[in-house]
Design a protein around this motif. Structure first.
Motif, short mmCIF file in Angstrom:
data_model
loop_
_atom_site.label_atom_id
_atom_site.label_comp_id
_atom_site.label_asym_id
_atom_site.label_seq_id
_atom_site.Cartn_x
_atom_site.Cartn_y
_atom_site.Cartn_z
N ASN A 24 -11.41 11.66 -92.25
CA ASN A 24 -11.10 12.74 -93.17
C ASN A 24 -12.22 13.78 -93.31
O ASN A 24 -12.04 14.77 -94.02
CB ASN A 24 -10.74 12.15 -94.55
CG ASN A 24 -9.37 11.52 -94.55
OD1 ASN A 24 -8.38 12.18 -94.81
ND2 ASN A 24 -9.30 10.23 -94.25
N ILE A 26 -14.37 16.90 -92.76
CA ILE A 26 -14.10 18.23 -92.20
C ILE A 26 -15.42 18.83 -91.72
O ILE A 26 -16.33 19.03 -92.52
CB ILE A 26 -13.41 19.14 -93.23
CG1 ILE A 26 -12.07 18.53 -93.65
CG2 ILE A 26 -13.22 20.55 -92.67
CD1 ILE A 26 -11.35 19.27 -94.76
N ARG A 31 -12.56 24.47 -88.92
CA ARG A 31 -12.16 23.40 -87.98
C ARG A 31 -11.48 22.27 -88.74
O ARG A 31 -11.81 21.98 -89.87
CB ARG A 31 -13.39 22.88 -87.23
CG ARG A 31 -13.89 23.89 -86.21
CD ARG A 31 -15.12 23.46 -85.47
NE ARG A 31 -14.96 22.19 -84.80
CZ ARG A 31 -15.99 21.39 -84.51
NH1 ARG A 31 -17.22 21.74 -84.83
NH2 ARG A 31 -15.79 20.26 -83.89
N TRP A 32 -10.53 21.63 -88.06
CA TRP A 32 -9.81 20.53 -88.66
C TRP A 32 -10.59 19.23 -88.59
O TRP A 32 -11.37 19.00 -87.68
CB TRP A 32 -8.49 20.30 -87.92
CG TRP A 32 -7.43 21.32 -88.17
CD1 TRP A 32 -7.38 22.27 -89.15
CD2 TRP A 32 -6.23 21.48 -87.41
NE1 TRP A 32 -6.24 23.00 -89.05
CE2 TRP A 32 -5.50 22.54 -87.99
CE3 TRP A 32 -5.69 20.83 -86.31
CZ2 TRP A 32 -4.27 22.96 -87.51
CZ3 TRP A 32 -4.46 21.25 -85.82
CH2 TRP A 32 -3.76 22.30 -86.42
N SER A 33 -10.31 18.37 -89.56
CA SER A 33 -10.81 17.00 -89.50
C SER A 33 -9.98 16.24 -88.46
O SER A 33 -8.91 16.72 -88.04
CB SER A 33 -10.64 16.32 -90.87
OG SER A 33 -9.26 16.14 -91.17
N GLN A 36 -6.60 15.68 -89.80
CA GLN A 36 -5.74 16.86 -89.71
C GLN A 36 -5.18 17.03 -88.29
O GLN A 36 -4.02 17.39 -88.12
CB GLN A 36 -6.49 18.11 -90.16
CG GLN A 36 -6.71 18.15 -91.66
CD GLN A 36 -7.59 19.31 -92.08
OE1 GLN A 36 -8.67 19.51 -91.54
NE2 GLN A 36 -7.10 20.08 -93.04
N VAL A 37 -6.01 16.75 -87.29
CA VAL A 37 -5.53 16.82 -85.91
C VAL A 37 -4.41 15.80 -85.70
O VAL A 37 -3.36 16.11 -85.13
CB VAL A 37 -6.68 16.58 -84.90
CG1 VAL A 37 -6.14 16.50 -83.46
CG2 VAL A 37 -7.74 17.67 -85.01
N HIS A 40 -1.29 16.92 -87.41
CA HIS A 40 -0.70 17.99 -86.61
C HIS A 40 0.09 17.40 -85.43
O HIS A 40 1.22 17.82 -85.16
CB HIS A 40 -1.80 18.93 -86.11
CG HIS A 40 -1.36 19.87 -85.05
ND1 HIS A 40 -0.52 20.94 -85.30
CD2 HIS A 40 -1.62 19.89 -83.70
CE1 HIS A 40 -0.31 21.59 -84.15
NE2 HIS A 40 -0.95 20.97 -83.19
N GLN A 86 1.14 22.83 -89.49
CA GLN A 86 -0.18 22.95 -90.12
C GLN A 86 -0.43 21.71 -90.99
O GLN A 86 0.39 21.39 -91.85
CB GLN A 86 -0.25 24.20 -90.99
CG GLN A 86 -0.24 25.49 -90.23
CD GLN A 86 -1.58 25.85 -89.62
OE1 GLN A 86 -2.61 25.25 -89.93
NE2 GLN A 86 -1.57 26.82 -88.73
N PRO A 87 -1.53 21.01 -90.76
CA PRO A 87 -1.80 19.81 -91.57
C PRO A 87 -2.22 20.17 -92.99
O PRO A 87 -2.71 21.27 -93.23
CB PRO A 87 -2.96 19.14 -90.82
CG PRO A 87 -3.64 20.28 -90.12
CD PRO A 87 -2.57 21.27 -89.78
N GLU A 89 -4.14 18.91 -96.81
CA GLU A 89 -5.50 18.59 -97.24
C GLU A 89 -5.61 17.19 -97.83
O GLU A 89 -6.66 16.81 -98.33
CB GLU A 89 -5.95 19.61 -98.30
CG GLU A 89 -5.90 21.06 -97.84
CD GLU A 89 -6.90 21.37 -96.74
OE1 GLU A 89 -7.99 20.76 -96.72
OE2 GLU A 89 -6.57 22.21 -95.88
N HIS A 149 -5.56 18.00 -77.83
CA HIS A 149 -6.16 17.71 -79.12
C HIS A 149 -7.09 16.49 -79.09
O HIS A 149 -7.94 16.36 -79.97
CB HIS A 149 -5.08 17.58 -80.19
CG HIS A 149 -4.52 18.91 -80.58
ND1 HIS A 149 -5.24 19.85 -81.29
CD2 HIS A 149 -3.31 19.48 -80.34
CE1 HIS A 149 -4.52 20.93 -81.47
NE2 HIS A 149 -3.34 20.73 -80.90
#
Length: 163
Positions: A24, A26, A31-33, A36-37, A40, A86-87, A89, A149
């Motif tokens: 988790n 970030i 940039r995504w964590s 989040q990837v 996605h 989109q992921p 939070e 990814h």
């Protein structure tokens, strides 16, 4: 489904040793964590499965030429994720994410294993970069998208070492 299964195996190898906190984390504002990837990837795979099912029943027959979907792994071309992919939070555990990804992977695999190739090849759906793409090509696209990814996840893991 071979590319998809290989990509999923690689993804799990990359993330299985991470703690939920690392997952988790970030790296920067833009940039995504890793979580989040992974979210996605789940959102994309689920959406593509639903789209293929919908197009099989309601789509117009339209054959298209094969697109160079293997280029999806080229991260030098930046592509903005569509809104639906989109992921969020919200903190999630590795087990929660793996469960979601297993479900979406199973849905796509069922389509690949039960719908005749000719049926998948006879209909298409537009891709934002490649244009009209056959439903047949959308299935391996998911694997190439995941490989893209995985490289992003490796970069975030490097950032984790230096935080």
């Amino acid at each position: 489904m071979m590319i998809n299964d290989e990509a999923r195996e690689q993804l799990l190898i990359e993330v299985n040793s991470l703690t939920d906190e690392e997952l988790n984390w970030i790296p920067t504002d833009n940039r995504w964590s890793i979580r989040q990837v992974m979210e996605h990837l789940y959102l994309m795979e689920s959406s593509i499965s639903k789209t293929i099912k919908r197009q099989l029943f309601t789509g117009v027959q339209k054959q298209t030429s094969d697109k160079p979907i293997e280029r999806t792994t080229d991260r030098s071309l930046k592509v903005e994720a569509p809104d639906f992919a989109q992921p969020g939070e919200v903190f999630a555990t590795l087990d929660e994410l793996k469960s979601k990804l297993s479900k979406s992977h199973s849905q796509l695999k069922t389509i690949a294993n039960t719908v005749p190739e000719e049926e998948l090849a006879a209909k298409s759906y537009p891709h934002p970069v490649f244009g009209d793409m056959s439903l047949k090509q959308w299935i391996p696209f998911v694997g190439y998208h995941e490989l893209r990814h995985i490289e992003q996840i490796k970069e975030v893991k490097e950032s984790l070492k230096n935080k």
